[in-house]
Write a protein that holds these residues in place. Structure first.
Motif, PDB file in Angstrom:
ATOM      1  N   VAL A 135       0.859  -1.183   0.000  1.00 13.14           N
ATOM      2  CA  VAL A 135       0.000   0.000   0.000  1.00 13.14           C
ATOM      3  C   VAL A 135       0.895   1.232   0.000  1.00 13.14           C
ATOM      4  O   VAL A 135       1.774   1.369   0.865  1.00 13.14           O
ATOM      5  CB  VAL A 135      -0.915   0.029   1.237  1.00 13.14           C
ATOM      6  N   GLU A 136       0.689   2.119  -0.954  1.00 11.19           N
ATOM      7  CA  GLU A 136       1.488   3.331  -1.022  1.00 11.19           C
ATOM      8  C   GLU A 136       0.932   4.402  -0.092  1.00 11.19           C
ATOM      9  O   GLU A 136      -0.282   4.513   0.112  1.00 11.19           O
ATOM     10  CB  GLU A 136       1.532   3.855  -2.454  1.00 11.19           C
ATOM     11  N   ALA A 137       1.839   5.182   0.479  1.00 10.07           N
ATOM     12  CA  ALA A 137       1.421   6.311   1.294  1.00 10.07           C
ATOM     13  C   ALA A 137       0.626   7.282   0.426  1.00 10.07           C
ATOM     14  O   ALA A 137       0.956   7.500  -0.742  1.00 10.07           O
ATOM     15  CB  ALA A 137       2.644   7.008   1.886  1.00 10.07           C
ATOM     16  N   GLY A 138      -0.431   7.842   0.997  1.00  8.91           N
ATOM     17  CA  GLY A 138      -1.282   8.741   0.228  1.00  8.91           C
ATOM     18  C   GLY A 138      -2.697   8.712   0.764  1.00  8.91           C
ATOM     19  O   GLY A 138      -2.917   8.479   1.968  1.00  8.91           O
ATOM     20  N   PRO A 139      -3.682   8.917  -0.095  1.00  9.60           N
ATOM     21  CA  PRO A 139      -5.077   8.937   0.361  1.00  9.60           C
ATOM     22  C   PRO A 139      -5.461   7.651   1.093  1.00  9.60           C
ATOM     23  O   PRO A 139      -5.149   6.543   0.636  1.00  9.60           O
ATOM     24  CB  PRO A 139      -5.865   9.086  -0.946  1.00  9.60           C
ATOM     25  N   GLY A 140      -6.083   7.813   2.235  1.00  3.11           N
ATOM     26  CA  GLY A 140      -6.520   6.665   3.015  1.00  3.11           C
ATOM     27  C   GLY A 140      -5.479   6.124   3.964  1.00  3.11           C
ATOM     28  O   GLY A 140      -5.754   5.187   4.716  1.00  3.11           O
ATOM     29  N   VAL A 141      -4.278   6.707   3.965  1.00  2.00           N
ATOM     30  CA  VAL A 141      -3.205   6.270   4.858  1.00  2.00           C
ATOM     31  C   VAL A 141      -2.886   7.408   5.826  1.00  2.00           C
ATOM     32  O   VAL A 141      -2.459   8.488   5.404  1.00  2.00           O
ATOM     33  CB  VAL A 141      -1.940   5.864   4.080  1.00  2.00           C
ATOM     34  N   VAL A 142      -3.116   7.169   7.111  1.00  2.00           N
ATOM     35  CA  VAL A 142      -2.897   8.185   8.132  1.00  2.00           C
ATOM     36  C   VAL A 142      -1.743   7.740   9.031  1.00  2.00           C
ATOM     37  O   VAL A 142      -1.813   6.678   9.657  1.00  2.00           O
ATOM     38  CB  VAL A 142      -4.163   8.411   8.982  1.00  2.00           C
ATOM     39  N   VAL A 143      -0.691   8.535   9.062  1.00  2.00           N
ATOM     40  CA  VAL A 143       0.520   8.202   9.811  1.00  2.00           C
ATOM     41  C   VAL A 143       0.546   8.978  11.120  1.00  2.00           C
ATOM     42  O   VAL A 143       0.384  10.208  11.127  1.00  2.00           O
ATOM     43  CB  VAL A 143       1.771   8.508   8.973  1.00  2.00           C
ATOM     44  N   GLU A 144       0.770   8.261  12.222  1.00  2.00           N
ATOM     45  CA  GLU A 144       0.802   8.865  13.552  1.00  2.00           C
ATOM     46  C   GLU A 144       2.185   8.617  14.164  1.00  2.00           C
ATOM     47  O   GLU A 144       2.445   7.546  14.721  1.00  2.00           O
ATOM     48  CB  GLU A 144      -0.279   8.232  14.431  1.00  2.00           C
ATOM     49  N   PRO A 145       3.122   9.571  14.046  1.00  2.00           N
ATOM     50  CA  PRO A 145       4.472   9.362  14.581  1.00  2.00           C
ATOM     51  C   PRO A 145       4.456   9.059  16.076  1.00  2.00           C
ATOM     52  O   PRO A 145       3.640   9.596  16.829  1.00  2.00           O
ATOM     53  CB  PRO A 145       5.168  10.696  14.301  1.00  2.00           C
ATOM     54  N   VAL A 146       5.377   8.180  16.488  1.00  2.00           N
ATOM     55  CA  VAL A 146       5.510   7.780  17.885  1.00  2.00           C
ATOM     56  C   VAL A 146       6.786   8.402  18.444  1.00  2.00           C
ATOM     57  O   VAL A 146       7.838   8.362  17.802  1.00  2.00           O
ATOM     58  CB  VAL A 146       5.582   6.245  18.017  1.00  2.00           C
ATOM     59  N   THR A 147       6.708   8.978  19.625  1.00  2.00           N
ATOM     60  CA  THR A 147       7.889   9.550  20.274  1.00  2.00           C
ATOM     61  C   THR A 147       7.936   9.111  21.726  1.00  2.00           C
ATOM     62  O   THR A 147       6.927   8.707  22.305  1.00  2.00           O
ATOM     63  CB  THR A 147       7.866  11.094  20.221  1.00  2.00           C
ATOM     64  N   GLY A 148       9.139   9.192  22.303  1.00  2.00           N
ATOM     65  CA  GLY A 148       9.301   8.940  23.724  1.00  2.00           C
ATOM     66  C   GLY A 148       9.270   7.493  24.146  1.00  2.00           C
ATOM     67  O   GLY A 148       9.183   7.201  25.342  1.00  2.00           O
ATOM     68  N   GLN A 149       9.362   6.551  23.207  1.00  2.00           N
ATOM     69  CA  GLN A 149       9.345   5.136  23.573  1.00  2.00           C
ATOM     70  C   GLN A 149      10.659   4.751  24.253  1.00  2.00           C
ATOM     71  O   GLN A 149      11.637   5.494  24.229  1.00  2.00           O
ATOM     72  CB  GLN A 149       9.079   4.265  22.348  1.00  2.00           C
ATOM     73  N   LEU A 150      10.702   3.564  24.840  1.00  2.00           N
ATOM     74  CA  LEU A 150      11.868   3.124  25.600  1.00  2.00           C
ATOM     75  C   LEU A 150      13.146   3.179  24.787  1.00  2.00           C
ATOM     76  O   LEU A 150      14.172   3.705  25.227  1.00  2.00           O
ATOM     77  CB  LEU A 150      11.640   1.692  26.115  1.00  2.00           C
ATOM     78  N   GLY A 151      13.123   2.596  23.608  1.00  2.00           N
ATOM     79  CA  GLY A 151      14.318   2.538  22.772  1.00  2.00           C
ATOM     80  C   GLY A 151      13.977   2.777  21.318  1.00  2.00           C
ATOM     81  O   GLY A 151      12.836   3.055  20.966  1.00  2.00           O
ATOM     82  N   MET A 152      14.988   2.695  20.463  1.00  2.00           N
ATOM     83  CA  MET A 152      14.791   2.912  19.024  1.00  2.00           C
ATOM     84  C   MET A 152      14.126   4.268  18.756  1.00  2.00           C
ATOM     85  O   MET A 152      13.279   4.413  17.881  1.00  2.00           O
ATOM     86  CB  MET A 152      13.946   1.779  18.433  1.00  2.00           C
ATOM     87  N   ARG A 153      14.535   5.273  19.515  1.00  2.00           N
ATOM     88  CA  ARG A 153      13.873   6.569  19.432  1.00  2.00           C
ATOM     89  C   ARG A 153      14.161   7.314  18.129  1.00  2.00           C
ATOM     90  O   ARG A 153      13.432   8.244  17.780  1.00  2.00           O
ATOM     91  CB  ARG A 153      14.287   7.434  20.626  1.00  2.00           C
ATOM     92  N   ALA A 154      15.210   6.929  17.436  1.00  2.00           N
ATOM     93  CA  ALA A 154      15.557   7.609  16.184  1.00  2.00           C
ATOM     94  C   ALA A 154      15.029   6.879  14.959  1.00  2.00           C
ATOM     95  O   ALA A 154      15.305   7.288  13.833  1.00  2.00           O
ATOM     96  CB  ALA A 154      17.076   7.766  16.075  1.00  2.00           C
ATOM     97  N   ALA A 155      14.255   5.796  15.150  1.00  2.00           N
ATOM     98  CA  ALA A 155      13.858   4.930  14.037  1.00  2.00           C
ATOM     99  C   ALA A 155      12.564   5.354  13.362  1.00  2.00           C
ATOM    100  O   ALA A 155      11.956   4.567  12.639  1.00  2.00           O
ATOM    101  CB  ALA A 155      13.757   3.480  14.504  1.00  2.00           C
ATOM    102  N   ARG A 156      12.131   6.576  13.578  1.00  2.00           N
ATOM    103  CA  ARG A 156      10.961   7.138  12.889  1.00  2.00           C
ATOM    104  C   ARG A 156       9.749   6.212  12.955  1.00  2.00           C
ATOM    105  O   ARG A 156       9.036   5.991  11.965  1.00  2.00           O
ATOM    106  CB  ARG A 156      11.307   7.439  11.432  1.00  2.00           C
ATOM    107  N   ILE A 157       9.529   5.635  14.135  1.00  2.00           N
ATOM    108  CA  ILE A 157       8.434   4.687  14.318  1.00  2.00           C
ATOM    109  C   ILE A 157       7.094   5.415  14.258  1.00  2.00           C
ATOM    110  O   ILE A 157       6.967   6.565  14.696  1.00  2.00           O
ATOM    111  CB  ILE A 157       8.607   3.946  15.650  1.00  2.00           C
TER     112      ILE A 157
END
Length: 357
Positions: free
Chosen positions: A162-184
Motif C-alpha cells: 500500500v502506497e502512502a497517500g489517500p486513506g493512509v494516516v501516519v501517527e508518529p511515535v515519540t518517547g518510547q523506551l528505545g529505538m527513538r531515532a527509528a521514525r516509528i
C-alpha cells in the motif's frame, strides 16, 4: 565508503538523533546512496548481490553505532526479501529497483493492538481492493512511501503493498523506551487503495510475512552482536582511564571479571550469527531455526553487556547522551521485536526436541 567507515562518520551524531527522535532524512538518503539498502537483492534489480555474511557485517557495523540505522536497513530488506521471493516478474521489476535505490522507503506493517506475537489474529481487512485497519509500531513508518501490510481477505491471510497517500494516516511515535531515532509510527488505513497483492490469499502470513520476518530476525541478530561489541569496547575504554583512589578501574579483579563475562557474551553472539549466515548461504533448511537462535542469543548478549557497561560507567552511563545507555535501552526493544524471548524459547524448545541441539 564501506559500512564501517560510514558508521564511524556518523557516530558522533547518533546521540542527537536519539534525543531529537529521528534519523535525519538526509542521512537516510546517504545510506541509500551508499548502497546499503536491500544490498542482498540481485544486481539485475539494483542490489549488490551481498551474501548473508556481508549483509550481517553491514548490520553489525551500523548496529554498533546506531540501532535506528540498522533498523532502516532491516525494514527495507524485509520488504525487498518478500517481494523478491513472492512477487511475480512484473512486481519484482517494478518494486525492487525502487527499494534498492531508496526511491521508495518501506514500512512493514503487521503488528496490531490485539495481534502482536499472534499475527494470525490481525483485524486489518482487504475488500474490493481497499484496505482497512490500524497497525502499530511500524519502523520508519513516519517516512515510508510504501507499506507491506498483513491483512485478511475472505478469512484468508494476504500480504499487500500500500502506497502512502489517500486513506493512509501516519501517527508518529515519540518517547518510547528505545529505538527513538527509528521514525516509528502507528499507521491507520481507511479504505486505502492496494497497489499489489503478493502471492495468493492464504499465503500472506505463512509465506510472505514469514519471509520478511526471517530476514528481519537475521539482520536484528547481527545488529545486536554489533551493539554488544560496541558496549564492551566502550566499557573497556572507560575502565582503562577512569581511576578510583588513584588506581584505574581496570586493575580491580571484579571489573576484569565483568569484562571477561562480557567478552564471552559477545563472542557467542558473533558465532551464532556467523553460523546462521553460513547455513543461509548454502540454503540449509536449519537456517530458519538457527536464525531464531542467533537473534535470541545476540539480543540477550546486547542486553547483558549493555547493562554491565552502564554499571561500569557509573553516573556517566545514565547521562542522556550516553552511548551505552542508548544501546542498553535499544537492546531491551530488540528482545521484543521480530519475536519476543518467550516466543523464541518455544520455537527453540521444539527445535531441540527434534535434535537441533
Amino acid at each position: 565508503m564501506d559500512a564501517a567507515a560510514f558508521a564511524d562518520s556518523v557516530r558522533a551524531d547518533a546521540a542527537g538523533w536519539d534525543r531529537h527522535g529521528g534519523v535525519p532524512v538526509e542521512v537516510v538518503h546517504e545510506v541509500a546512496r551508499a548502497g546499503f539498502l536491500a544490498a542482498d537483492v540481485p544486481a539485475r534489480y539494483g542490489g549488490r548481490d551481498f551474501s548473508p555474511a556481508e549483509v550481517g557485517r553491514l548490520c553489525a557495523d551500523l548496529g554498533g553505532t546506531c540501532s535506528a540505522l540498522r533498523a532502516l536497513v532491516t525494514v527495507q530488506g524485509m520488504v525487498a526479501a518478500a517481494v523478491l521471493r513472492w512477487g511475480n516478474a512484473d512486481q519484482r521489476a517494478r518494486w525492487l529497483p525502487a527499494l534498492t535505490s531508496g526511491d521508495r522507503l518501506a514500512g512493514f506493517a503487521a503488528t496490531e493492538a490485539g495481534a502482536g506475537s499472534d499475527l494470525a489474529a490481525v483485524g486489518a481487512s482487504l475488500d474490493s481492493g481497499r484496505l482497512r485497519g490500524h497497525k502499530r509500531w511500524v519502523t520508519f513508518g513516519a517516512l515510508a512511501d510504501v507499506f507491506l501490510v498483513l491483512a485478511t481477505r475472505d478469512g484468508r491471510s494476504v500480504a499487500v503493498l500500500v502506497e502512502a497517500g489517500p486513506g493512509v494516516v501516519v501517527e508518529p511515535v515519540t518517547g518510547q523506551l528505545g529505538m527513538r531515532a527509528a521514525r516509528i509510527a502507528h499507521v491507520r488505513f481507511d479504505d486505502a487503495p492496494v497497489a499489489e497483492v503478493l502471492a495468493p490469499p492464504g499465503f500472506g502470513l505463512s509465506h510472505v510475512v514469514g519471509t520478511a520476518l526471517d530476514h528481519g530476525r537475521f539482520t536484528v541478530a547481527w545488529g545486536c552482536a554489533g551493539m554488544a561489541r560496541a558496549c564492551l569496547d566502550l566499557a573497556a575504554g572507560h575502565v582503562a582511564t577512569r581511576t578510583q583512589a588513584g588506581t584505574p578501574l581496570s586493575e580491580h579483579q571484579a571489573v576484569r571479571a565483568v569484562l571477561g563475562r562480557c567478552l564471552v557474551e559477545v563472542r557467542a553472539a558473533q558465532r551464532l550469527c556467523a553460523h546462521a549466515a553460513a547455513l543461509r548461504e548454502r540454503g540449509d533448511p536449519a537456517a530458519l531455526h538457527e536464525t531464531v537462535l542467533a537473534k535470541y542469543g545476540a539480543a540477550r548478549a546486547a542486553s547483558v553487556v549493555g547493562e554491565h557497561a552502564v554499571r561500569l560507567h557509573g553516573a556517566a552511563g545514565v547521562d542522556a547522551d550516553s552511548a551505552v545507555g542508548r544501546f542498553h535501552r535499544d537492546a531491551a526493544v530488540m528482545r521484543i521485536i521480530e519475536g519476543s524471548d518467550e516466543v523464541a524459547e518455544q520455537h527453540l524448545g521444539r527445535y531441540a526436541l527434534r535434535g537441533g541441539a
